[in-house]
Design a protein around this motif. Structure first.
Motif, short mmCIF file in Angstrom:
data_model
loop_
_atom_site.label_atom_id
_atom_site.label_comp_id
_atom_site.label_asym_id
_atom_site.label_seq_id
_atom_site.Cartn_x
_atom_site.Cartn_y
_atom_site.Cartn_z
N GLN A 191 0.83 -1.20 0.00
CA GLN A 191 0.00 0.00 0.00
C GLN A 191 0.86 1.25 0.00
O GLN A 191 0.57 2.23 -0.70
CB GLN A 191 -0.92 0.00 1.23
CG GLN A 191 -1.93 1.15 1.26
CD GLN A 191 -2.87 1.12 0.08
OE1 GLN A 191 -3.49 0.10 -0.20
NE2 GLN A 191 -2.98 2.24 -0.63
N ALA A 205 2.27 1.70 -3.43
CA ALA A 205 1.23 2.15 -4.35
C ALA A 205 0.94 3.64 -4.15
O ALA A 205 0.75 4.40 -5.10
CB ALA A 205 -0.03 1.33 -4.16
N ASN A 206 0.91 4.06 -2.88
CA ASN A 206 0.68 5.48 -2.58
C ASN A 206 1.82 6.34 -3.12
O ASN A 206 1.60 7.44 -3.65
CB ASN A 206 0.55 5.69 -1.07
CG ASN A 206 -0.73 5.07 -0.52
OD1 ASN A 206 -1.68 4.81 -1.27
ND2 ASN A 206 -0.76 4.84 0.78
N ASN A 207 3.03 5.83 -2.98
CA ASN A 207 4.20 6.55 -3.47
C ASN A 207 4.16 6.67 -4.99
O ASN A 207 4.47 7.73 -5.56
CB ASN A 207 5.47 5.84 -3.03
CG ASN A 207 6.72 6.59 -3.45
OD1 ASN A 207 6.95 7.73 -3.08
ND2 ASN A 207 7.56 5.93 -4.25
N PHE A 208 3.76 5.59 -5.63
CA PHE A 208 3.64 5.61 -7.09
C PHE A 208 2.60 6.64 -7.54
O PHE A 208 2.84 7.42 -8.47
CB PHE A 208 3.25 4.22 -7.60
CG PHE A 208 2.84 4.19 -9.04
CD1 PHE A 208 3.79 4.24 -10.06
CD2 PHE A 208 1.50 4.11 -9.40
CE1 PHE A 208 3.42 4.22 -11.39
CE2 PHE A 208 1.11 4.10 -10.73
CZ PHE A 208 2.07 4.15 -11.73
N GLN A 209 1.46 6.64 -6.88
CA GLN A 209 0.38 7.56 -7.25
C GLN A 209 0.81 9.00 -7.05
O GLN A 209 0.51 9.89 -7.88
CB GLN A 209 -0.86 7.25 -6.41
CG GLN A 209 -2.12 7.98 -6.86
CD GLN A 209 -2.57 7.57 -8.25
OE1 GLN A 209 -2.37 6.42 -8.65
NE2 GLN A 209 -3.14 8.49 -9.01
N GLN A 210 1.54 9.26 -5.96
CA GLN A 210 1.99 10.62 -5.68
C GLN A 210 2.99 11.10 -6.73
O GLN A 210 2.92 12.23 -7.22
CB GLN A 210 2.62 10.66 -4.29
CG GLN A 210 2.99 12.07 -3.82
CD GLN A 210 3.51 12.09 -2.41
OE1 GLN A 210 3.97 11.07 -1.90
NE2 GLN A 210 3.45 13.24 -1.76
N LEU A 249 3.23 10.00 -9.73
CA LEU A 249 2.52 10.12 -11.01
C LEU A 249 1.82 11.47 -11.10
O LEU A 249 1.85 12.14 -12.15
CB LEU A 249 1.52 8.97 -11.15
CG LEU A 249 0.89 8.77 -12.52
CD1 LEU A 249 1.97 8.38 -13.54
CD2 LEU A 249 -0.19 7.69 -12.47
N GLN A 250 1.19 11.88 -10.01
CA GLN A 250 0.47 13.15 -9.99
C GLN A 250 1.42 14.35 -10.04
O GLN A 250 1.07 15.39 -10.57
CB GLN A 250 -0.40 13.22 -8.73
CG GLN A 250 -1.57 12.24 -8.72
CD GLN A 250 -2.34 12.27 -7.41
OE1 GLN A 250 -1.90 12.88 -6.44
NE2 GLN A 250 -3.48 11.60 -7.39
N GLN A 304 4.69 0.51 -12.28
CA GLN A 304 3.33 -0.02 -12.16
C GLN A 304 3.32 -1.54 -12.34
O GLN A 304 2.62 -2.25 -11.61
CB GLN A 304 2.42 0.64 -13.20
CG GLN A 304 0.95 0.28 -13.03
CD GLN A 304 0.07 1.03 -14.00
OE1 GLN A 304 0.52 1.44 -15.08
NE2 GLN A 304 -1.17 1.27 -13.62
#
Length: 210
Positions: free
Chosen positions: A82, A85-90, A92-93, A107
């Motif tokens: 998790q 995944a949060n780090n990836f999403q951050q 990416l944004q 990913q």
């Protein structure tokens, strides 16, 4: 897990043989001499058996420990996934990747990590289920073998398993629980002592070979 074990014990207490003779047990005999419709009936409290039969106590504790360890492992790995995944999403944004290919690579790695976690969960659950099944079989066999010998002397036509409200009302004079627990523990301790001696002999032979 406990429900499955209780069900296995209830199945084991269904009907005991009553035809052969054998020496009496060393334990004090129960006072259960109840007769229903010409049948000599007794019952065993399954919950008491689970908490006082040493084999059941030890194996239940062992299985519970393994269950807790598996749950902790899955929780830890799930939290790690998790966080990744949060780090990836951050990133990416915030346009933190130098290229689309780099983002897709991360990913894909996350997806593999998720698949590995799912596979680990399935494996741990399967291992625990198999060990619980083996325990249920061993517990049922142990109880069946004991009751078969026990009843050669006691001569009950039927021995019932009492768990919860499956028997709504029964006289305490029919209760042979403590008698059965005493006998089971005596057999278990004797078996454990025999196994320990065998292990000691194996160790001695290994030392002699050295």
């Amino acid at each position: 897990m406990k429900k499955n074990i209780v069900l296995a014990l209830m199945a084991a207490c269904a009907m005991a043989s009553c035809n052969n003779q054998s020496p009496k047990m060393d334990e004090q005999p129960a006072e259960a001499t109840g007769t229903q419709g010409g049948l000599k009936v007794a019952y065993v409290e399954v919950d008491s058996l689970m908490t006082q039969f040493e084999f059941a106590k030890e194996k239940s504790a062992e299985l519970e420990k393994k269950s807790i360890n598996a749950r902790n492992t899955l929780t830890q790995k799930g939290n790690q996934l998790q966080a990744a995944a949060n780090n990836f999403q951050q990133k990416l944004q915030n346009n933190g990747f130098t290229s689309r290919e780099q983002a897709e690579g991360v990913q894909a790695a996350l997806q593999r990590q998720q698949n590995d976690l799912a596979a680990l969960q399935a494996r741990l659950e399967n291992e625990l289920a198999n060990e619980t099944q083996k325990f249920n079989v061993a517990l049922r066999d142990s109880l069946n073998h004991f009751l078969d010998q026990y009843n050669k002397d006691k001569k009950y036509d039927m021995i019932l398993a009492k768990s919860g409200d499956n028997i709504l009302l029964a006289s305490k004079s029919l209760d042979i629980t403590q008698d059965v627990i005493n006998g089971l523990n005596k057999r278990y301790k004797k078996g454990a002592a025999t196994a320990e001696k065998k292990e000691e002999k194996k160790d001695e032979k290994k030392e002699e070979k050295k």
